[in-house]
Design an enzyme around this catalytic site. Structure first.
Site, PDB file in Angstrom:
ATOM      1  N   GLU A 234      -1.877  -9.795   5.223  1.00 42.36           N
ATOM      2  CA  GLU A 234      -1.221 -10.091   6.515  1.00 42.36           C
ATOM      3  C   GLU A 234      -1.361 -11.564   6.886  1.00 42.36           C
ATOM      4  OE1 GLU A 234       0.289  -7.078   7.340  1.00 42.36           O
ATOM      5  OE2 GLU A 234       1.494  -8.667   8.205  1.00 42.36           O
TER       6      GLU A 234
ATOM      7  N   GLY B 204       0.834  -1.201   0.000  1.00 45.27           N
ATOM      8  CA  GLY B 204       0.000   0.000   0.000  1.00 45.27           C
ATOM      9  C   GLY B 204       0.867   1.248   0.000  1.00 45.27           C
TER      10      GLY B 204
HETATM   11  C1  LIG Z   1      -2.111  -1.821   8.932  1.00 45.27           C
HETATM   12  C2  LIG Z   1      -2.667  -2.918   8.134  1.00 45.27           C
HETATM   13  C3  LIG Z   1      -1.985  -3.047   6.805  1.00 45.27           C
HETATM   14  C4  LIG Z   1      -2.476  -4.164   6.031  1.00 45.27           C
HETATM   15  C5  LIG Z   1      -1.888  -4.237   4.672  1.00 45.27           C
HETATM   16  C6  LIG Z   1      -1.326  -5.553   4.381  1.00 45.27           C
HETATM   17  C7  LIG Z   1      -0.026  -5.830   4.528  1.00 45.27           C
HETATM   18  C8  LIG Z   1       0.520  -7.165   4.211  1.00 45.27           C
HETATM   19  O1  LIG Z   1      -0.176  -8.043   3.795  1.00 45.27           O
HETATM   20  S1  LIG Z   1       2.190  -7.369   4.450  1.00 45.27           S
HETATM   21  C9  LIG Z   1       2.545  -9.013   3.947  1.00 45.27           C
HETATM   22  C10 LIG Z   1       2.038 -10.018   4.926  1.00 45.27           C
HETATM   23  N1  LIG Z   1       2.439 -11.344   4.543  1.00 45.27           N
HETATM   24  C11 LIG Z   1       2.150 -12.406   5.243  1.00 45.27           C
HETATM   25  O2  LIG Z   1       1.496 -12.333   6.261  1.00 45.27           O
HETATM   26  C12 LIG Z   1       2.723 -13.699   4.747  1.00 45.27           C
HETATM   27  C13 LIG Z   1       2.200 -14.909   5.463  1.00 45.27           C
HETATM   28  N2  LIG Z   1       3.251 -15.925   5.594  1.00 45.27           N
HETATM   29  C14 LIG Z   1       3.973 -16.117   6.738  1.00 45.27           C
HETATM   30  O3  LIG Z   1       3.784 -15.434   7.730  1.00 45.27           O
HETATM   31  C15 LIG Z   1       5.025 -17.199   6.738  1.00 45.27           C
HETATM   32  O4  LIG Z   1       5.637 -17.412   5.563  1.00 45.27           O
HETATM   33  C16 LIG Z   1       4.459 -18.514   7.247  1.00 45.27           C
HETATM   34  C17 LIG Z   1       4.203 -18.334   8.733  1.00 45.27           C
HETATM   35  C18 LIG Z   1       3.176 -18.914   6.563  1.00 45.27           C
HETATM   36  C19 LIG Z   1       5.461 -19.644   7.031  1.00 45.27           C
HETATM   37  O5  LIG Z   1       6.748 -19.228   7.323  1.00 45.27           O
HETATM   38  P1  LIG Z   1       7.981 -20.209   7.215  1.00 45.27           P
HETATM   39  O6  LIG Z   1       9.216 -19.461   7.432  1.00 45.27           O
HETATM   40  O7  LIG Z   1       7.858 -20.993   5.977  1.00 45.27           O
HETATM   41  O8  LIG Z   1       7.726 -21.049   8.441  1.00 45.27           O
HETATM   42  P2  LIG Z   1       7.376 -22.555   8.649  1.00 45.27           P
HETATM   43  O9  LIG Z   1       6.004 -22.863   8.209  1.00 45.27           O
HETATM   44  O10 LIG Z   1       8.458 -23.396   8.113  1.00 45.27           O
HETATM   45  O11 LIG Z   1       7.462 -22.546  10.206  1.00 45.27           O
HETATM   46  C20 LIG Z   1       8.700 -22.447  10.874  1.00 45.27           C
HETATM   47  C21 LIG Z   1       8.471 -22.142  12.337  1.00 45.27           C
HETATM   48  O12 LIG Z   1       8.386 -20.745  12.506  1.00 45.27           O
HETATM   49  C22 LIG Z   1       7.217 -20.413  13.207  1.00 45.27           C
HETATM   50  N3  LIG Z   1       6.776 -19.080  12.772  1.00 45.27           N
HETATM   51  C23 LIG Z   1       6.344 -18.729  11.565  1.00 45.27           C
HETATM   52  N4  LIG Z   1       6.020 -17.424  11.561  1.00 45.27           N
HETATM   53  C24 LIG Z   1       6.286 -16.966  12.805  1.00 45.27           C
HETATM   54  C25 LIG Z   1       6.150 -15.681  13.414  1.00 45.27           C
HETATM   55  N5  LIG Z   1       5.666 -14.613  12.742  1.00 45.27           N
HETATM   56  N6  LIG Z   1       6.520 -15.557  14.681  1.00 45.27           N
HETATM   57  C26 LIG Z   1       6.966 -16.615  15.395  1.00 45.27           C
HETATM   58  N7  LIG Z   1       7.113 -17.855  14.863  1.00 45.27           N
HETATM   59  C27 LIG Z   1       6.767 -18.021  13.584  1.00 45.27           C
HETATM   60  C28 LIG Z   1       6.250 -21.500  12.825  1.00 45.27           C
HETATM   61  O13 LIG Z   1       5.205 -21.583  13.731  1.00 45.27           O
HETATM   62  C29 LIG Z   1       7.158 -22.702  12.821  1.00 45.27           C
HETATM   63  O14 LIG Z   1       7.346 -23.110  14.145  1.00 45.27           O
HETATM   64  P3  LIG Z   1       7.530 -24.648  14.468  1.00 45.27           P
HETATM   65  O15 LIG Z   1       6.191 -25.264  14.237  1.00 45.27           O
HETATM   66  O16 LIG Z   1       7.933 -24.654  15.897  1.00 45.27           O
HETATM   67  O17 LIG Z   1       8.555 -25.190  13.536  1.00 45.27           O
HETATM   68  C1  LIG Z   2      -5.665  -5.380  -0.132  1.00 41.86           C
HETATM   69  C2  LIG Z   2      -4.316  -5.992   0.034  1.00 41.86           C
HETATM   70  C3  LIG Z   2      -3.282  -5.246   0.572  1.00 41.86           C
HETATM   71  C4  LIG Z   2      -2.005  -5.790   0.692  1.00 41.86           C
HETATM   72  N1  LIG Z   2      -0.987  -5.023   1.171  1.00 41.86           N
HETATM   73  C5  LIG Z   2       0.273  -5.532   1.222  1.00 41.86           C
HETATM   74  C6  LIG Z   2       1.365  -4.729   1.656  1.00 41.86           C
HETATM   75  O1  LIG Z   2       1.198  -3.568   2.018  1.00 41.86           O
HETATM   76  N2  LIG Z   2       2.611  -5.265   1.664  1.00 41.86           N
HETATM   77  C7  LIG Z   2       2.840  -6.538   1.275  1.00 41.86           C
HETATM   78  O2  LIG Z   2       3.998  -6.968   1.296  1.00 41.86           O
HETATM   79  N3  LIG Z   2       1.815  -7.337   0.885  1.00 41.86           N
HETATM   80  C8  LIG Z   2       0.551  -6.863   0.845  1.00 41.86           C
HETATM   81  N4  LIG Z   2      -0.494  -7.652   0.436  1.00 41.86           N
HETATM   82  C9  LIG Z   2      -0.213  -9.031   0.021  1.00 41.86           C
HETATM   83  C10 LIG Z   2      -0.762 -10.066   0.978  1.00 41.86           C
HETATM   84  O3  LIG Z   2      -0.001 -10.117   2.145  1.00 41.86           O
HETATM   85  C11 LIG Z   2      -0.785 -11.421   0.253  1.00 41.86           C
HETATM   86  O4  LIG Z   2      -1.737 -11.317  -0.780  1.00 41.86           O
HETATM   87  C12 LIG Z   2      -1.152 -12.536   1.201  1.00 41.86           C
HETATM   88  O5  LIG Z   2      -0.121 -12.760   2.134  1.00 41.86           O
HETATM   89  C13 LIG Z   2      -1.450 -13.854   0.442  1.00 41.86           C
HETATM   90  O6  LIG Z   2      -0.427 -14.178  -0.430  1.00 41.86           O
HETATM   91  P1  LIG Z   2      -0.708 -14.485  -1.987  1.00 41.86           P
HETATM   92  O7  LIG Z   2      -1.532 -13.380  -2.530  1.00 41.86           O
HETATM   93  O8  LIG Z   2       0.591 -14.770  -2.600  1.00 41.86           O
HETATM   94  O9  LIG Z   2      -1.618 -15.773  -1.998  1.00 41.86           O
HETATM   95  P2  LIG Z   2      -1.096 -17.254  -2.186  1.00 41.86           P
HETATM   96  O10 LIG Z   2      -0.078 -17.547  -1.153  1.00 41.86           O
HETATM   97  O11 LIG Z   2      -0.738 -17.525  -3.585  1.00 41.86           O
HETATM   98  O12 LIG Z   2      -2.417 -18.045  -1.816  1.00 41.86           O
HETATM   99  C14 LIG Z   2      -3.393 -18.422  -2.786  1.00 41.86           C
HETATM  100  C15 LIG Z   2      -4.154 -19.628  -2.255  1.00 41.86           C
HETATM  101  O13 LIG Z   2      -3.260 -20.705  -2.015  1.00 41.86           O
HETATM  102  C16 LIG Z   2      -3.436 -21.244  -0.722  1.00 41.86           C
HETATM  103  N5  LIG Z   2      -2.160 -21.581  -0.091  1.00 41.86           N
HETATM  104  C17 LIG Z   2      -0.974 -20.979  -0.225  1.00 41.86           C
HETATM  105  N6  LIG Z   2      -0.050 -21.537   0.584  1.00 41.86           N
HETATM  106  C18 LIG Z   2      -0.680 -22.526   1.248  1.00 41.86           C
HETATM  107  C19 LIG Z   2      -0.284 -23.452   2.253  1.00 41.86           C
HETATM  108  N7  LIG Z   2       0.964 -23.456   2.752  1.00 41.86           N
HETATM  109  N8  LIG Z   2      -1.203 -24.304   2.707  1.00 41.86           N
HETATM  110  C20 LIG Z   2      -2.464 -24.294   2.244  1.00 41.86           C
HETATM  111  N9  LIG Z   2      -2.900 -23.429   1.317  1.00 41.86           N
HETATM  112  C21 LIG Z   2      -2.020 -22.555   0.820  1.00 41.86           C
HETATM  113  C22 LIG Z   2      -4.056 -20.095   0.107  1.00 41.86           C
HETATM  114  O14 LIG Z   2      -4.808 -20.585   1.138  1.00 41.86           O
HETATM  115  C23 LIG Z   2      -4.863 -19.332  -0.924  1.00 41.86           C
HETATM  116  O15 LIG Z   2      -6.178 -19.827  -0.974  1.00 41.86           O
HETATM  117  C24 LIG Z   2      -1.777  -7.130   0.304  1.00 41.86           C
HETATM  118  C25 LIG Z   2      -2.835  -7.889  -0.219  1.00 41.86           C
HETATM  119  C26 LIG Z   2      -4.087  -7.335  -0.347  1.00 41.86           C
HETATM  120  C27 LIG Z   2      -5.199  -8.168  -0.919  1.00 41.86           C
END
Ligand SMILES: CCCCC/C=C/C(=O)SCCNC(=O)CCNC(=O)[C@H](O)C(C)(C)COP(=O)(O)OP(=O)(O)OC[C@H]1O[C@@H](n2cnc3c(N)ncnc32)[C@H](O)[C@@H]1OP(=O)(O)O
Ligand SMILES: Cc1cc2nc3c(=O)[nH]c(=O)nc-3n(C[C@H](O)[C@H](O)[C@H](O)COP(=O)(O)OP(=O)(O)OC[C@H]3O[C@@H](n4cnc5c(N)ncnc54)[C@H](O)[C@@H]3O)c2cc1C
Length: 667
Positions: free
Chosen positions: A432, A189
């Site tokens: 997130e 964003g």
């Molecule tokens: C103000 C509002 C603004 C909103 C705008 C939006 C912004 C965004 O969207 S920013 C982008 C946000 N993106 C995400 O949230 C991505 C989601 N994915 C993840 O968080 C990670 O990749 C994952 C947690 C899905 C997987 O991470 P990975 O490194 O592959 O970990 P593992 O599955 O292998 O697990 C390893 C181990 O680590 C623990 N763990 C994972 N995340 C965390 C954490 N944040 N803090 C503490 N520990 C964490 C996980 O539980 C595993 O633990 P064990 O089971 O003990 O191995």
């Molecule tokens: C409005 C909006 C604002 C955003 N703002 C930001 C920002 O400011 N900064 C930023 O960095 N990102 C931002 N994002 C990105 C956002 O964090 C990602 O879209 C989100 O983390 C999901 O990742 P993806 O889009 O790659 O979906 P994918 O990971 O490709 O997921 C697609 C589908 O696959 C499935 N899937 C993927 N992995 C697995 C798994 N391990 N197990 C089971 N199912 C799985 C999911 O459940 C989902 O249904 C934003 C997204 C949106 C929509």
């Protein structure tokens, strides 16, 4: 608020209210002073003539809409800055900043990521010297930033990110690169045309070694001209279901160099010679995501309170159909099916707020321990934040959609604001951390906890209940709030045990654990959801009970009714689970149903008072249906007249296209 011009229905509803609305307002704000301060800032912002739109923003082009959002949000920032300088704004909570920005533009602020993630990452991931250098500039908006993690090819799987940061010891710089199309940053964003800096999450390489993802502080545009710096490719990703004014962008790097000290070095460091110093815990790099997942609960509670205020007030004003012949048409809020649609959403807003505060307090405590080097509680916090963010965002989206449907055709109008709130809340299911992905993170924790149950270990606080329900017997049901909470815990334990067993059963010789996990993942998500529901029920009930003792008996009674409604609603929704894991009988379910209907009737006279208690100004509601005075029809007509199509009686397309079509038909 002035009572003149208020429609008769709302006047009557307010007279019926059995508690002091002001008391509820103060309770929600956290005290009288907090209410006064919030109202003072809201008043200054919302009455500023520069904030008022002549043309509603939905009629503007994509470009104009962004420009308008920037113009008005800059005014907001100026005003907030003035207040920050005037006094210590401890009471002006972050959630109030989110709330007030809704009074400035209907959709999302292009600065949301600056305050929501850029500043928190600088505060939590920089070392002291970096913090001293960057945080004041970011706070004063001398620099504007965002959080660039997600890429075109990877969002959920952070370890799969492709952007590289390769250390060059000769110049003591990192070289950033976007090796493929899929490595472009995508979504952040404010990235497109607003930010001049960002946190970039990239794969770190030093001395030919790969060290995984790390955060970097990166300037992307010239401070004076705002022109992208050489080596930076940046732009906007285009229109979406919602978040139209969030200015989500893409970003690519071509051999773009940044100083060594631009790596955020609180947790891991790269020394001048390229030596890598490991973090105490790799997952600390993901700290901002944990923080935001916690904060999201407050934003969801607020969005639900907005949608609830609109739908409840409208339902009191709107009359439709006769219940009995020869009687006036009923206020739609008097249909019990309507109360069923509305009141659970109202109650859910309170539940999210109190559980959000509990989660926030947990976060603060765990973070303080992490500061002292104790990481023991991080996994539990992560598991909690994941499932609460996932379940609450799903629930909030379902409730907002129900509020929209409860407003019939008029709820479909953009001017009701329900479609825009719907878009904002739906996005939170994905950003997130996507729903299933986060639920499976909590499931990992639950599986470990179940191992602990089997090994008779002492479990951490939020899963300790699992030990109580480790045998296969169905749990004794009691039709009380304590009985309901225990029933939800039994269901969570039962599902955890079954998911655990499912993994074992898939683990045939030659099957990897990961494949067995994938095969069992529907059950794992179900176990996570049950665990989360048990937490929501237990914490919300205990918190609302506690709060009810701090207020007058009349308000206390209303708080308990709302909390009990939440428990009863979910018991009925999850009756299948309760039948499986407890001794609940069909007679018990009939009693629950009767109590649920009784609670709807108890809440009904206070419904308008309860949403008035959210104290949301008309400018922040932004709705033709939800304004304080209930002048719904006048507002719908006033807004319709603003349609640019109504500026001329005959649109030129008639002469260009319709008339020739009609003439051709005549021939
Ligand atoms: C103000 C509002 C603004 C909103 C705008 C939006 C912004 C965004 O969207 S920013 C982008 C946000 N993106 C995400 O949230 C991505 C989601 N994915 C993840 O968080 C990670 O990749 C994952 C947690 C899905 C997987 O991470 P990975 O490194 O592959 O970990 P593992 O599955 O292998 O697990 C390893 C181990 O680590 C623990 N763990 C994972 N995340 C965390 C954490 N944040 N803090 C503490 N520990 C964490 C996980 O539980 C595993 O633990 P064990 O089971 O003990 O191995
Ligand atoms: C409005 C909006 C604002 C955003 N703002 C930001 C920002 O400011 N900064 C930023 O960095 N990102 C931002 N994002 C990105 C956002 O964090 C990602 O879209 C989100 O983390 C999901 O990742 P993806 O889009 O790659 O979906 P994918 O990971 O490709 O997921 C697609 C589908 O696959 C499935 N899937 C993927 N992995 C697995 C798994 N391990 N197990 C089971 N199912 C799985 C999911 O459940 C989902 O249904 C934003 C997204 C949106 C929509």
């Amino acid at each position: 608020m002035a009572e003149h011009n208020v429609c008769v229905e709302l006047v009557r509803e307010r007279q019926k209210c059995t508690f002091e609305v002001q008391e509820l307002i103060h309770l929600i704000d956290g005290g009288i002073t907090a209410t006064e301060e919030r109202r003072e800032v809201e008043n200054v912002v919302c009455t500023d003539p520069r904030i008022k739109d002549v043309v509603p923003e939905e009629y503007l082009s994509h470009k104009e809409r962004y420009e308008n959002a920037i113009r008005k949000n800059c005014i907001l920032q100026e005003i907030l800055k003035k207040y920050t300088e005037k006094r210590t704004w401890d009471n002006f909570r972050p959630s109030n900043k989110y709330r007030i920005s809704s009074g400035v533009v209907k959709d999302i602020s292009p600065f949301m990521l600056h305050t929501g993630m850029f500043i928190p990452t600088l505060v939590n991931q920089s070392d002291d010297e970096q913090k001293a250098k960057w945080v004041p500039k970011a706070m004063s908006m001398e620099i504007i930033g965002t959080y660039a993690q997600t890429e075109l090819g990877h969002g959920s799987f952070i370890r799969g990110l492709e952007t590289t940061a390769t250390y060059d010891p000769n110049t003591e710089e990192f070289v950033l690169n976007t090796p493929n199309l899929t490595s472009y940053k995508w979504w952040p964003g404010g990235l497109a045309h607003t930010a001049n800096h960002c946190i970039v999450v990239a794969q770190l390489y030093s001395k030919g070694q790969h060290y995984g993802v790390h955060p970097f502080f990166v300037q992307i545009r010239d401070i004076e001209t705002h022109v992208p710096l050489p080596g930076i490719k940046v732009g906007e990703i285009g229109p979406k279901l919602g978040f139209q004014t969030a200015n989500n962008g893409f970003l690519g790097f071509e051999n773009f160099r940044i100083p060594r000290r631009n790596m955020l070095m609180k947790n891991a460091q790269v020394l001048k010679d390229g030596t890598y110093i490991k973090s105490k815990n790799d997952k600390l790099t993901y700290g901002t995501m944990v923080f935001v997942r916690v904060i999201i609960l407050f934003d969801l509670a607020f969005e639900l309170s907005r949608a609830a205020t609109i739908a409840v007030r409208y339902s009191a004003v709107r009359h439709q159909s006769q219940l009995k012949a020869n009687e006036p048409e009923l206020q739609i809020i008097d249909y019990v099916t309507q109360q069923h649609k509305l009141f659970i959403g109202v109650s859910t807003s309170h539940v999210f707020r109190v559980v959000g505060l509990w989660l926030w307090n947990t976060y603060v405590k765990v973070n303080a321990d992490i500061g002292k080097g104790n990481m023991d509680q991080l996994p539990e916090l992560h598991a909690l934040a994941c499932c609460l963010k996932a379940v609450c965002s799903r629930d909030a989206a379902a409730r907002v959609e129900e509020f929209r449907l409860a407003c019939g055709g008029h709820g479909f109008m953009t001017s009701s604001n329900l479609p825009i709130i719907n878009g904002i809340v739906s996005a939170s299911i994905t950003y997130e951390g996507e729903f299933s992905v986060l639920m499976l993170q909590t499931a990992r924790f639950l599986m470990k906890a179940w191992n602990g149950v089997l090994a008779r270990k002492t479990l951490t606080p939020t899963v300790s209940y699992l030990s109580k329900f480790s045998n296969s017997d169905r749990v004794q049901w009691a039709n009380t709030t304590a009985g309901i909470i225990s029933g939800f815990q039994a269901a969570a334990a039962g599902k955890t045990k079954e998911a655990y067993a499912a993994i074992q059963s898939y683990l045939k010789p030659g099957t990897d654990y990961e494949d067995a996990w994938n095969s069992a993942s529907v059950q794992l998500v179900s176990a996570s959801e049950a665990h989360c529901r048990a937490i929501l029920c237990e914490i919300s009930w205990s918190e609302m009970q506690r709060l009810s003792k701090t207020v007058s008996p009349n308000l206390g009674k209303v708080l308990l009714e709302l909390a009990e409604l939440y428990l009863t609603y979910w018991s009925l929704e999850k009756r299948g689970d309760l039948l499986m894991y407890t001794t609940i009988s069909t007679a018990d379910i009939a009693k629950l149903q009767a109590r649920y209907e009784e609670l709807l009737a108890l809440i009904r006279p206070n419904a308008v008072g309860i949403v008035d208690g959210f104290d949301i100004r008309d400018e922040i509601l932004n709705s033709t249906l939800g304004a304080y005075d209930g002048r719904v029809y006048e507002r719908l007509m006033e807004e319709a007249k603003k349609s640019p199509l109504n500026a001329e009686p005959v649109n030129e397309s008639f002469h260009k296209y319709i008339k020739p079509l009609m003439l051709k038909a005549k021939l």
